[in-house]
Design a protein around this motif. Structure first.
Motif, PDB file in Angstrom:
ATOM      1  N   VAL A  74      -2.766  23.566 -18.777  1.00 14.44           N
ATOM      2  CA  VAL A  74      -3.914  23.053 -18.032  1.00 14.44           C
ATOM      3  C   VAL A  74      -3.742  21.549 -17.855  1.00 14.44           C
ATOM      4  CG1 VAL A  74      -6.430  22.791 -18.032  1.00 14.44           C
ATOM      5  CG2 VAL A  74      -5.379  24.880 -18.943  1.00 14.44           C
ATOM      6  N   ALA A  75      -4.073  21.029 -16.698  1.00 14.60           N
ATOM      7  CA  ALA A  75      -3.994  19.584 -16.468  1.00 14.60           C
ATOM      8  C   ALA A  75      -4.877  18.865 -17.483  1.00 14.60           C
ATOM      9  CB  ALA A  75      -4.429  19.254 -15.038  1.00 14.60           C
ATOM     10  N   PRO A  76      -4.407  17.760 -18.082  1.00 14.42           N
ATOM     11  CA  PRO A  76      -5.175  17.072 -19.137  1.00 14.42           C
ATOM     12  C   PRO A  76      -6.625  16.794 -18.773  1.00 14.42           C
ATOM     13  CG  PRO A  76      -2.974  16.154 -19.006  1.00 14.42           C
ATOM     14  CD  PRO A  76      -3.095  17.109 -17.857  1.00 14.42           C
ATOM     15  N   PRO A  77      -6.956  16.335 -17.542  1.00 19.46           N
ATOM     16  CA  PRO A  77      -8.384  16.069 -17.261  1.00 19.46           C
ATOM     17  C   PRO A  77      -9.240  17.329 -17.233  1.00 19.46           C
ATOM     18  CG  PRO A  77      -6.954  14.915 -15.692  1.00 19.46           C
ATOM     19  CD  PRO A  77      -6.101  15.901 -16.420  1.00 19.46           C
ATOM     20  N   LEU A  78      -8.595  18.516 -17.068  1.00 18.76           N
ATOM     21  CA  LEU A  78      -9.360  19.757 -16.938  1.00 18.76           C
ATOM     22  C   LEU A  78      -9.460  20.548 -18.245  1.00 18.76           C
ATOM     23  CD1 LEU A  78      -7.974  21.022 -13.501  1.00 18.76           C
ATOM     24  CD2 LEU A  78     -10.027  19.649 -13.946  1.00 18.76           C
ATOM     25  N   VAL A  79      -8.877  20.040 -19.322  1.00 19.58           N
ATOM     26  CA  VAL A  79      -8.921  20.764 -20.593  1.00 19.58           C
ATOM     27  C   VAL A  79     -10.344  20.761 -21.138  1.00 19.58           C
ATOM     28  CG1 VAL A  79      -8.090  20.841 -22.971  1.00 19.58           C
ATOM     29  CG2 VAL A  79      -6.515  20.250 -21.116  1.00 19.58           C
ATOM     30  N   ASP A  80     -10.855  21.949 -21.438  1.00 19.41           N
ATOM     31  CA  ASP A  80     -12.198  22.082 -21.994  1.00 19.41           C
ATOM     32  C   ASP A  80     -12.152  21.718 -23.476  1.00 19.41           C
ATOM     33  OD1 ASP A  80     -14.755  22.718 -22.695  1.00 19.41           O
ATOM     34  OD2 ASP A  80     -14.566  24.879 -22.336  1.00 19.41           O
ATOM     35  N   GLN A  81     -12.812  20.640 -23.852  1.00 16.45           N
ATOM     36  CA  GLN A  81     -12.802  20.160 -25.233  1.00 16.45           C
ATOM     37  C   GLN A  81     -14.118  20.404 -25.951  1.00 16.45           C
ATOM     38  OE1 GLN A  81     -11.338  16.152 -25.605  1.00 16.45           O
ATOM     39  NE2 GLN A  81      -9.671  16.458 -24.136  1.00 16.45           N
ATOM     40  N   THR A  82     -14.950  21.263 -25.394  1.00 20.97           N
ATOM     41  CA  THR A  82     -16.203  21.588 -26.074  1.00 20.97           C
ATOM     42  C   THR A  82     -15.932  22.585 -27.188  1.00 20.97           C
ATOM     43  OG1 THR A  82     -16.633  23.388 -24.517  1.00 20.97           O
ATOM     44  CG2 THR A  82     -17.519  21.214 -23.957  1.00 20.97           C
ATOM     45  N   PRO A  83     -16.780  22.630 -28.220  1.00 22.16           N
ATOM     46  CA  PRO A  83     -16.568  23.587 -29.319  1.00 22.16           C
ATOM     47  C   PRO A  83     -16.586  25.019 -28.796  1.00 22.16           C
ATOM     48  CG  PRO A  83     -18.149  21.900 -29.951  1.00 22.16           C
ATOM     49  CD  PRO A  83     -17.911  21.721 -28.486  1.00 22.16           C
ATOM     50  N   GLY A  84     -15.867  25.886 -29.487  1.00 21.09           N
ATOM     51  CA  GLY A  84     -15.823  27.287 -29.086  1.00 21.09           C
ATOM     52  C   GLY A  84     -15.097  28.141 -30.119  1.00 21.09           C
ATOM     53  N   GLN A  85     -14.769  29.340 -29.727  1.00 21.78           N
ATOM     54  CA  GLN A  85     -14.121  30.291 -30.618  1.00 21.78           C
ATOM     55  C   GLN A  85     -12.695  30.569 -30.147  1.00 21.78           C
ATOM     56  OE1 GLN A  85     -16.782  33.672 -30.455  1.00 21.78           O
ATOM     57  NE2 GLN A  85     -17.934  32.968 -32.244  1.00 21.78           N
ATOM     58  N   LEU A  86     -11.893  31.103 -31.059  1.00 12.30           N
ATOM     59  CA  LEU A  86     -10.534  31.507 -30.726  1.00 12.30           C
ATOM     60  C   LEU A  86     -10.561  32.738 -29.830  1.00 12.30           C
ATOM     61  CD1 LEU A  86      -8.809  31.031 -34.178  1.00 12.30           C
ATOM     62  CD2 LEU A  86      -8.188  29.833 -32.079  1.00 12.30           C
TER      63      LEU A  86
END
Length: 285
Positions: free
Chosen positions: A241-253
Motif C-alpha cells: 500500500v502506498a505510505p500515505p494510504l496505510v490505515d494506521q488506526t487500531p484494529g484486529q489481525l
C-alpha cells in the motif's frame, strides 16, 4: 724281465687302506649324497605332476587345482531327512532363525510404509515434548499500529518470481522497517501473503498486514519467543500500500482461514474482502 716289458702287465699299486674313522666318514658322505638325490627325484616328480595338471584339459582341474563339484559335495555331505527329528536342538535353532527373519522383514515393511505416510503428510508423529503445540486460532484483541522502525521482519519469496523478496525488502527498508533476512522459502498458503509471528510480535504482524495491498493477507501464530515477524509473498501478491494510504488506526489481525468475512478495520481502505482461503499449513519460522 723288468716291469714294462712286453707281455708283462704293469703293476697296479694297491689302494691305501682306510682307517675305520675315514671309512665311517666316507659312508656318511655317500649316504647324504644318496638322500639328496632321492629328495631331488621327489621334487622333480612333483614338478612334473603340477605341470601336467596346469596344462590339463580336464574341466575338473583349474590352474593346477582340483575343482569339487556339486556331486562331490553332495556325496561328502549327504542330506539326512530325519536330521531335524533326530537332532531337536538343531531344529529349534532353525525355527528361531526363521521366526527372527520373518519378524525383521515385517518390521522393515512397516518402517517403509510409515516413512511413506509421514512424507505424504498423511501421518504426524509427535516427539513426546511436554510443551504442547500452539493451537491455531485468530487473536481477537485490538492492536495499535506500531512504528515501522520497531518492526524486525524476515521477507520470504515463495513464488517463482525472481527478486520478489529483495524488491519488497528494499521497499520495507525505505519505510523504516528493520529487515533481518531475505531468502526463498516455500509455503502452502495461496492468498496474497501470510504473516507469521509469536505472541510478542502480533502488533508488528498487524502493522505488516496493513501495508500489504489487496485482501487475503492471512496471519499465522507460531511458538517463537521474540517479536520478529515473517512475511511470505505468494503468487497472488501485487504490491505494498502506498505510505500515505496505510490505515494506521487500531484494529484486529486478519485471519481469512477462521473469518469468512474479515472486518473492515483489518483490510486496506477501499479493498474488497475476499472469500475464505483454504486452510494452509503453518509455515516454518
Amino acid at each position: 724281465m723288468t716291469e714294462g716289458t712286453p707281455g708283462i702287465p704293469p703293476r697296479i699299486p694297491p689302494k691305501p687302506r682306510l682307517s675305520p674313522k675315514d671309512l665311517h666318514r666316507q659312508q656318511a658322505k655317500d649316504e647324504r649324497a644318496a638322500a639328496r638325490a632321492a629328495e631331488q627325484a621327489v621334487k622333480d616328480a612333483k614338478f612334473e605332476q603340477r605341470q601336467a595338471l596346469k596344462h590339463s584339459t580336464d574341466i575338473t582341474v583349474f590352474n593346477g587345482h582340483h575343482v569339487i563339484g556339486a556331486r562331490q559335495l553332495k556325496e561328502a555331505f549327504p542330506d539326512d531327512p530325519d536330521d531335524a527329528v533326530e537332532n531337536p536342538v538343531r531344529f529349534r535353532h532353525q525355527l528361531v532363525h526363521g521366526i527372527t527373519l520373518t519378524v525383521l522383514a515385517a518390521v522393515l515393511v512397516a518402517a517403509v510404509v510409515l516413512a511413506v505416510l509421514v512424507s505424504r503428510g498423511q501421518l504426524k508423529i509427535f516427539a513426546g515434548d511436554s510443551t504442547a503445540a500452539p493451537t491455531p486460532h485468530c487473536p481477537t484483541g485490538t492492536f495499535d499500529y506500531p512504528a515501522n522502525g520497531t518492526v524486525h521482519v524476515n521477507v520470504y519469496n515463495s513464488t517463482r518470481r525472481e527478486g520478489l523478496a529483495t524488491g519488497v525488502a528494499d521497499q520495507l527498508a525505505q519505510r523504516g522497517y528493520l529487515v533481518d533476512s531475505v531468502k526463498n522459502k516455500a509455503t502452502n498458503y495461496r492468498g496474497t501473503a501470510v504473516v507469521v509471528s509469536g505472541t510478542k510480535g502480533q502488533g508488528a504482524a498487524f502493522n505488516l498486514q496493513r501495508n500489504v495491498a489487496g485482501a487475503g493477507t492471512d496471519y499465522v501464530q507460531d511458538d517463537r519467543s521474540d517479536a520478529t515477524v515473517d512475511i511470505y509473498l505468494t503468487s497472488s501478491y501485487t504490491d505494498l500500500v502506498a505510505p500515505p494510504l496505510v490505515d494506521q488506526t487500531p484494529g484486529q489481525l486478519s485471519c481469512p482461514r477462521f473469518s469468512p468475512t474479515p472486518s473492515a478495520t483489518t483490510t486496506a481502505p477501499g479493498s474488497v474482502p475476499a472469500p475464505a482461503a483454504p486452510a494452509p499449513a503453518v509455515p516454518a519460522p
